[in-house]
Structure formats: C-alpha cells, structure tokens
Design an enzyme around this catalytic site. Structure first.
Site, PDB file in Angstrom:
ATOM      1  N   HIS A  10     -18.026 -54.840 -22.513  1.00 14.15           N
ATOM      2  CA  HIS A  10     -17.885 -56.223 -22.999  1.00 14.15           C
ATOM      3  C   HIS A  10     -17.951 -57.167 -21.806  1.00 14.15           C
ATOM      4  CE1 HIS A  10     -16.329 -59.747 -25.050  1.00 14.15           C
ATOM      5  NE2 HIS A  10     -16.627 -59.119 -26.167  1.00 14.15           N
ATOM      6  N   ASP A  55     -17.422 -53.501 -32.105  1.00 13.37           N
ATOM      7  CA  ASP A  55     -18.498 -52.872 -32.893  1.00 13.37           C
ATOM      8  C   ASP A  55     -18.378 -51.367 -32.980  1.00 13.37           C
ATOM      9  OD1 ASP A  55     -20.409 -55.389 -31.428  1.00 13.37           O
ATOM     10  OD2 ASP A  55     -19.997 -55.212 -33.569  1.00 13.37           O
TER      11      ASP A  55
HETATM   12  C1  SDX Z   1     -20.241 -58.133 -29.133  1.00 14.35           C
HETATM   13  O1  SDX Z   1     -19.497 -61.887 -26.024  1.00 14.35           O
HETATM   14  C2  SDX Z   1     -18.785 -61.524 -27.026  1.00 14.35           C
HETATM   15  O2  SDX Z   1     -17.615 -61.912 -27.220  1.00 14.35           O
HETATM   16  C3  SDX Z   1     -19.486 -60.575 -27.984  1.00 14.35           C
HETATM   17  C4  SDX Z   1     -18.623 -60.066 -29.135  1.00 14.35           C
HETATM   18  C5  SDX Z   1     -18.227 -61.181 -30.061  1.00 14.35           C
HETATM   19  O3  SDX Z   1     -17.227 -61.028 -30.757  1.00 14.35           O
HETATM   20  O4  SDX Z   1     -19.017 -62.160 -30.187  1.00 14.35           O
HETATM   21  O5  SDX Z   1     -17.452 -59.468 -28.636  1.00 14.35           O
HETATM   22  C6  SDX Z   1     -19.393 -59.049 -29.962  1.00 14.35           C
HETATM   23  O6  SDX Z   1     -21.399 -58.405 -28.954  1.00 14.35           O
HETATM   24  C7  SDX Z   1     -19.600 -56.914 -28.497  1.00 14.35           C
HETATM   25  C8  SDX Z   1     -20.568 -56.151 -27.540  1.00 14.35           C
HETATM   26  C9  SDX Z   1     -21.498 -55.298 -28.412  1.00 14.35           C
HETATM   27  N1  SDX Z   1     -22.554 -54.710 -27.578  1.00 14.35           N
HETATM   28  C10 SDX Z   1     -22.573 -53.386 -27.318  1.00 14.35           C
HETATM   29  O7  SDX Z   1     -21.688 -52.595 -27.645  1.00 14.35           O
HETATM   30  C11 SDX Z   1     -23.833 -52.920 -26.586  1.00 14.35           C
HETATM   31  C12 SDX Z   1     -23.438 -52.016 -25.407  1.00 14.35           C
HETATM   32  N2  SDX Z   1     -22.757 -52.842 -24.412  1.00 14.35           N
HETATM   33  C13 SDX Z   1     -23.519 -53.324 -23.286  1.00 14.35           C
HETATM   34  O8  SDX Z   1     -24.849 -53.642 -23.601  1.00 14.35           O
HETATM   35  C14 SDX Z   1     -22.760 -54.316 -22.412  1.00 14.35           C
HETATM   36  O9  SDX Z   1     -21.535 -53.781 -22.170  1.00 14.35           O
HETATM   37  C15 SDX Z   1     -22.607 -55.756 -22.899  1.00 14.35           C
HETATM   38  C16 SDX Z   1     -23.898 -56.366 -23.282  1.00 14.35           C
HETATM   39  C17 SDX Z   1     -21.653 -55.808 -24.035  1.00 14.35           C
HETATM   40  C18 SDX Z   1     -21.998 -56.545 -21.728  1.00 14.35           C
HETATM   41  O10 SDX Z   1     -22.950 -56.532 -20.729  1.00 14.35           O
HETATM   42  P1  SDX Z   1     -22.696 -57.294 -19.334  1.00 14.35           P
HETATM   43  O11 SDX Z   1     -21.395 -58.040 -19.348  1.00 14.35           O
HETATM   44  O12 SDX Z   1     -23.926 -58.083 -19.024  1.00 14.35           O
HETATM   45  O13 SDX Z   1     -22.465 -56.123 -18.342  1.00 14.35           O
HETATM   46  P2  SDX Z   1     -23.609 -55.407 -17.500  1.00 14.35           P
HETATM   47  O14 SDX Z   1     -24.802 -55.156 -18.385  1.00 14.35           O
HETATM   48  O15 SDX Z   1     -23.795 -56.179 -16.242  1.00 14.35           O
HETATM   49  O16 SDX Z   1     -22.936 -53.975 -17.198  1.00 14.35           O
HETATM   50  C19 SDX Z   1     -22.099 -53.779 -16.052  1.00 14.35           C
HETATM   51  C20 SDX Z   1     -22.307 -52.317 -15.676  1.00 14.35           C
HETATM   52  C21 SDX Z   1     -23.785 -51.946 -15.476  1.00 14.35           C
HETATM   53  O17 SDX Z   1     -23.828 -50.831 -14.611  1.00 14.35           O
HETATM   54  P3  SDX Z   1     -24.140 -51.118 -13.011  1.00 14.35           P
HETATM   55  O18 SDX Z   1     -25.476 -51.835 -12.965  1.00 14.35           O
HETATM   56  O19 SDX Z   1     -22.980 -51.993 -12.527  1.00 14.35           O
HETATM   57  O20 SDX Z   1     -24.164 -49.738 -12.382  1.00 14.35           O
HETATM   58  O21 SDX Z   1     -21.853 -51.448 -16.732  1.00 14.35           O
HETATM   59  C22 SDX Z   1     -22.955 -50.731 -17.283  1.00 14.35           C
HETATM   60  C23 SDX Z   1     -24.205 -51.459 -16.842  1.00 14.35           C
HETATM   61  O22 SDX Z   1     -25.304 -50.544 -16.773  1.00 14.35           O
HETATM   62  N3  SDX Z   1     -22.791 -50.772 -18.730  1.00 14.35           N
HETATM   63  C24 SDX Z   1     -22.986 -49.735 -19.556  1.00 14.35           C
HETATM   64  C25 SDX Z   1     -22.632 -50.191 -20.837  1.00 14.35           C
HETATM   65  N4  SDX Z   1     -22.260 -51.477 -20.765  1.00 14.35           N
HETATM   66  C26 SDX Z   1     -22.356 -51.828 -19.453  1.00 14.35           C
HETATM   67  N5  SDX Z   1     -23.427 -48.472 -19.312  1.00 14.35           N
HETATM   68  C27 SDX Z   1     -23.515 -47.659 -20.400  1.00 14.35           C
HETATM   69  N6  SDX Z   1     -23.169 -48.034 -21.668  1.00 14.35           N
HETATM   70  C28 SDX Z   1     -22.744 -49.281 -21.913  1.00 14.35           C
HETATM   71  N7  SDX Z   1     -22.415 -49.657 -23.172  1.00 14.35           N
END
Ligand code: SDX
Length: 392
Positions: free
Chosen positions: A271, A328
């Site tokens: 998140h 989710d």
């Molecule tokens: C919602 O914003 C909100 O409030 C949203 C929400 C709402 O109520 O409106 O809460 C609802 O959208 C919840 C989130 C649902 N999405 C998912 O579950 C999809 C999977 N999650 C990721 O795509 C990710 O965690 C996000 C999109 C939710 C957040 O992404 P960020 O903040 O841009 O973080 P990032 O992509 O920069 O990740 C940081 C690190 C990275 O690794 P490094 O490059 O530092 O090595 O964490 C890793 C990412 O690769 N990472 C994950 C991961 N999420 C982040 N690796 C594997 N699986 C994951 N799910």
C-alpha cells in the site's frame, strides 16, 4: 524555468489539497471518517449513515437520515432509455467499463446535474447519483447473467434494496438475507473513503474543471478499474484461483512476486500509505471467517489466502518492504460467498467508494479549489526547423 519545478512521480510526497473528510495514519494503521474510527463505524453504523457522515460531515439524527433516504427513494427511477445503452454492450464487456459509460450517460438524462453552483443543485445531484448508481450496478450484473432487469423496493433499507435488485430471482418473492446484507453493509462502509487515493484524486481533478459530478465520478470509476488500485480485488481472486489450480503451490507465486524480471505482484499486498496492516484488512479478514461460518461455506480459497498471508508475513522480501495485506486481499472471498461474480468485485468497490468520491468532490467545489493543472520538467528536443515531406 525548470529550476522552479521538482518532479514527484506518483505524487508520493505531494499533498494535493487540505481535506476534513478522512484521516489516515500509515505507520499506525489508523483510518477515520470525519473523526470516527473505521472500527466503530464498521461495527455500529450502517452504510447510508456513513455516506451522510462523509458527505455532510456529521452523523445524521433520525429525521435527517429519514429525509436523506426518502429523497434518494424519490430519485431511484432510471430512465428506461438508459437500457438501450446497456443493451449496446456485448455480454463480455467488463462491468467497470459499462458503469463508467452509464454514469457518464446519466448526464444526458439529468442535464441539471452539470450546473451545481448552488448547494441545492449540489444536493439534488448527490441524491440523484446515490439513488441511480445502485440501479445501474444491479442492471449491469443482471444483464451479464441474462436475468431480467429489476427495480428497487421503497419498503427496503438502502443496502437491502441493493441486495434485492442484484439477487431477487425473477420467479420468486425477494427473501431478506440478514447475514449477506450485514456483510455487504460492512464491506461498503470499509470501502467508503480513503483520502487522496488514485481514483479520488481523479474525481477531484476532473471536478476541478467544473465538469459536473457525474462526469467526475465516471472518471473515478475508470481510475479504480486498474489492477494496481480497485481492480486488485478481482486480481487477488484470479491469483488465488490460479494457485489453487496449481495445487496450492503458494511458493511459486511468492517467488514470482519477488522476481524483478517478472511483472507479477502479490495482489492484495502492499500500500502507498499503510506501512503496517491495513485496518480494513483486519476487519474484513474476521468478517470473511464470520460470513463463511454463518453461511456454512468451506472455501479452499480462504485457506490458500491465509497460507499465502502467513508466508508473506514471514518472508524478508515483504517484511523489509513493509508489504502487508490491504483492503483488497480478503474482500473478494466475501463477495464470492455472497454469489457476486469475480468480474463484479471492483464494481462493489466503486459502490462503496461512491459516497467518498462525492464527499471529496463536494469539499473541493465548496472550497472553490482552482483547476488542477500541474507543471513538468521538459526533456524533449530543442528548437528545430520543419523539413518538407519530400526531404524526409
Ligand atoms: C487500493 O491509495 C489507496 O488508498 C488505495 C486503496 C483505497 O482504499 O483507495 O487503499 C485501495 O488500491 C489498495 C492497493 C491494491 N493494489 C494491490 O494490491 C496491487 C499490489 N500492490 C502493489 O501494486 C503496490 O503495493 C501498490 C500499487 C499498492 C503501492 O505501490 P507503491 O506505493 O508505488 O510502491 P512501489 O511500487 O514503489 O513498491 C515498493 C517496493 C518495490 O520493490 P523495490 O523496487 O523497492 O525493490 O515494494 C515492491 C515493489 O516492487 N512491491 C511489491 C508489491 N507491492 C510493492 N512486490 C510484490 N508484490 C507486491 N504487491
């Protein structure tokens, strides 16, 4: 010129507005709507009450809630012509695309919904969409299932009526299902608002051009559709079903999620704000146990979800990146238990988020926020002269 601007991809460290609607603390896992904790609201309030609270800022008394619900009932007819637009879609159309279109199409049947310069016009528009959007959601579901489109029943509660329009069988009297309706009510409350997430920021920026409420909501629905945002609840179920089909091999999917060359992510994890447990995930996880228990459903998908969660919480890749289950991760398991098709999960998220989008749009308009128009750092070509076609 470029010295003036600092770029903040994804606006991770940019505040877009001041707001009094929702408070989040990502470190402590706190979520409050207008100062009330999500735990209390999920336990003690119902969804229409929470919608009123988010939009108008206070919990309604009996008379206010009754008037709000009556005003909504007055507006719950959707023009029959709208069915021609719905019929234009193939059955294979994704419901989020259908609903984004139908929401935008509503402007044509409610032209006054564009000019919301007065508080009365704003209120009428808000009540209109709170009344009609659930009908469009139910119609979209029934169209996909090949069922006749149904209408609301004014004798029912707001969420009861949603359940009735979605699930009443054509040849049977509607029978109330208190377990399902209570679970649905709680899920809608948990999704109702979340400060400046991607889809809410979209509603605000489209609304900032004074495009009107329905057009702004239509844009928000499109933003929520993405698998990184609201679309994650559908992606979680598809992931869990793939793991189940793979013989429950969670380790393979954990490895994929950690493999930088693999675009796959552990859906329902991580998140932007919560660097601890998403408080909603905790409540939904317990609700999933309760609902499946009450409905007497043994769902292997729930066991796989729990196994995956346990492994991720013990895996340094996820722990180091503070990746925890979000809203989710478990919600789809309850939707499935309620008989909602996977493709409709994100629609249920939109149904819950509707009051939050409305509250944030209303606040933006009442505060007379300027039109959203950020700057950039230009990295393109310097000045160059045109080359005629015959010389290229
Ligand atoms: C919602 O914003 C909100 O409030 C949203 C929400 C709402 O109520 O409106 O809460 C609802 O959208 C919840 C989130 C649902 N999405 C998912 O579950 C999809 C999977 N999650 C990721 O795509 C990710 O965690 C996000 C999109 C939710 C957040 O992404 P960020 O903040 O841009 O973080 P990032 O992509 O920069 O990740 C940081 C690190 C990275 O690794 P490094 O490059 O530092 O090595 O964490 C890793 C990412 O690769 N990472 C994950 C991961 N999420 C982040 N690796 C594997 N699986 C994951 N799910």
């Amino acid at each position: 010129e470029t010295g003036m601007v600092t770029i903040d991809p994804g606006y991770k460290n940019t505040g877009s507005c001041e707001s009094a609607v929702t408070f989040l603390d990502g470190e402590k896992g706190i979520l409050r709507y207008r100062g009330y904790s999500i735990e209390e609201l999920a336990e003690k309030a119902d969804f229409l009450e929470v919608a009123y609270l988010l939009i108008f800022g206070e919990l309604p008394n009996k008379a206010q809630l009754q008037k709000f619900h009556n005003d909504i009932k007055e507006e719950s007819q959707v023009d029959e012509e709208m069915k021609k637009i719905l019929d234009g879609f193939p059955k294979s159309a994704h419901p989020m695309g259908v609903l984004s279109s139908l929401t935008s199409a509503l402007v044509a049947f409610n032209p006054t919904s564009v000019d919301v310069s007065s508080e009365t016009a704003m209120y009428n528009s808000i009540v209109r969409i709170l009344a009609k959007f659930p009908v469009l959601v139910a119609w979209t579901l029934r169209k996909k299932k090949g069922l006749p489109l149904d209408y609301g029943d004014d004798s029912l509660g707001y969420v009861e009526n949603i359940h009735k329009m979605m699930f009443k069988r054509p040849n049977q009297e509607y029978k109330k299902d208190p377990i399902a309706i209570d679970a649905l009510d709680k899920l809608l409350i948990l999704h109702a608002d979340h400060e400046q997430n991607c889809s809410t920021s979209t509603v605000r920026i489209v609304g900032s051009s004074h495009a009107g409420l329905f057009a702004s909501l239509s844009a928000g629905i499109s933003a929520l559709w993405g698998p990184l945002h609201g679309g994650a609840n559908q992606a979680v179920l598809e992931m869990l079903e793939a793991i189940e089909a793979d013989g429950g091999d969670t380790k393979k999917y954990m490895a994929k999620a950690k493999d930088k060359d693999d675009p796959f992510r552990l859906m329902g994890f991580g998140h932007r704000v919560y660097k601890n447990f998403d408080p909603r995930a905790k409540i939904i996880k317990k609700a999933a146990d309760d609902v499946l228990g009450n409905l007497g459903i043994q769902d292997p998908i729930l066991d796989i979800a729990k196994g995956l969660e346990k492994e991720a919480l013990e895996d340094s890749y996820f722990v180091d990146r503070k990746l925890y289950p979000n809203v989710d991760f478990y919600s789809g398991i309850i939707y499935r238990a309620l008989g909602i098709p996977t493709e409709m999960f994100t629609v249920m998220f939109a149904l819950g988020r509707l009051p939050g989008w409305i509250a944030q749009w209303r606040e933006m308009r009442l505060r007379k926020e300027p039109i959203g128009r950020p700057r950039q750092v230009y990295i393109g070509e310097n000045l160059r002269s045109f080359v005629p076609l015959e010389k290229r």
